[in-house]
Design a protein around this motif. Sequence first.
Motif, short mmCIF file in Angstrom:
data_model
loop_
_atom_site.label_atom_id
_atom_site.label_comp_id
_atom_site.label_asym_id
_atom_site.label_seq_id
_atom_site.Cartn_x
_atom_site.Cartn_y
_atom_site.Cartn_z
N THR A 264 5.70 10.34 -6.48
CA THR A 264 7.05 10.04 -6.01
C THR A 264 7.78 9.20 -7.06
O THR A 264 7.22 8.27 -7.61
CB THR A 264 6.99 9.28 -4.67
N SER A 265 9.03 9.53 -7.32
CA SER A 265 9.81 8.78 -8.31
C SER A 265 10.09 7.37 -7.80
O SER A 265 10.13 7.13 -6.59
CB SER A 265 11.14 9.49 -8.59
N ASP A 266 10.32 6.46 -8.72
CA ASP A 266 10.65 5.09 -8.33
C ASP A 266 11.89 5.05 -7.44
O ASP A 266 11.94 4.29 -6.47
CB ASP A 266 10.89 4.22 -9.58
N ALA A 267 12.89 5.86 -7.77
CA ALA A 267 14.12 5.88 -6.98
C ALA A 267 13.83 6.30 -5.54
O ALA A 267 14.36 5.71 -4.59
CB ALA A 267 15.15 6.81 -7.62
N ASP A 268 12.98 7.31 -5.37
CA ASP A 268 12.64 7.76 -4.02
C ASP A 268 11.78 6.74 -3.27
O ASP A 268 11.92 6.58 -2.06
CB ASP A 268 11.93 9.12 -4.06
N VAL A 269 10.88 6.05 -4.00
CA VAL A 269 10.08 5.00 -3.37
C VAL A 269 11.01 3.90 -2.86
O VAL A 269 10.90 3.45 -1.71
CB VAL A 269 9.03 4.42 -4.35
N TRP B 55 0.81 -1.22 0.00
CA TRP B 55 0.00 0.00 0.00
C TRP B 55 0.85 1.28 0.00
O TRP B 55 0.53 2.23 -0.70
CB TRP B 55 -0.99 -0.02 1.16
N PRO B 56 1.98 1.32 0.73
CA PRO B 56 2.82 2.53 0.65
C PRO B 56 3.33 2.80 -0.78
O PRO B 56 3.48 3.96 -1.17
CB PRO B 56 3.98 2.23 1.61
N ILE B 57 3.58 1.74 -1.53
CA ILE B 57 4.02 1.92 -2.92
C ILE B 57 2.92 2.61 -3.71
O ILE B 57 3.17 3.58 -4.44
CB ILE B 57 4.40 0.57 -3.57
N VAL B 58 1.70 2.12 -3.56
CA VAL B 58 0.56 2.73 -4.26
C VAL B 58 0.44 4.20 -3.89
O VAL B 58 0.35 5.07 -4.76
CB VAL B 58 -0.76 1.98 -3.93
N ALA B 59 0.47 4.48 -2.60
CA ALA B 59 0.30 5.86 -2.13
C ALA B 59 1.39 6.79 -2.67
O ALA B 59 1.11 7.88 -3.16
CB ALA B 59 0.28 5.89 -0.61
N MET B 60 2.65 6.32 -2.60
CA MET B 60 3.75 7.17 -3.07
C MET B 60 3.70 7.38 -4.58
O MET B 60 3.91 8.50 -5.06
CB MET B 60 5.10 6.59 -2.65
#
Length: 191
Positions: free
Chosen positions: A155-160, A145-150
């Motif tokens: 949010t960029s993939d690198a920052d995720v 879920w945090p991936i979805v939210a970011m």
Amino acid sequence: MIRILIVDDHPAVRAGLVAVLRSEPGLVPVGAAAEEQEGWRLAQRARPDLVLLDLHLPGGNSLALCRRIKALDPTTKVLIYSAFAHDELSVAATLAGADGMLDKTEPMLELFDGIRRVHRGEQLLAPVTPERLQDVQQRVPADDWPIVAMLLDGTSDADVAATLGVRQEELEGRIERLLARLAPTAARSRA
């Protein structure tokens, strides 16, 4: 001139789209693919302005292909063109980086208009509503879920990856699995 790549598993649909696009001024088909890997190879080689992408590709994940195309060249527009293009998929399409979604039952003039609008930079996606997010939350494991939210927050993939403390490759795998979960049920069962 808008250079268009068609990715659809039905030969008649591909042939029909090539024919109607050729008949419309300013729209130029630059290739047609029947499956994900062929679509990826053509996207790399042809560098289209826009990809018309069906949601159902046998043995593949169209939403993951959309993400790869957008990662290859963020200026390439992706218009999901599918019988499964419903508002319920707005979150999945947004996560995949799609620029728009059109139902195949729409008249050709709507398709031409949609291609031009997306090419100009308009988003043709239903808004991500709390109801859609609730549906997605029920279908996604809690640790994703945090991936979805970011990603929805831009949010960029690198920052995720950095935030979650995972390698980029691991994040990509998790996102691909996430997108497969969010694919339309009928398309998943046919794949």
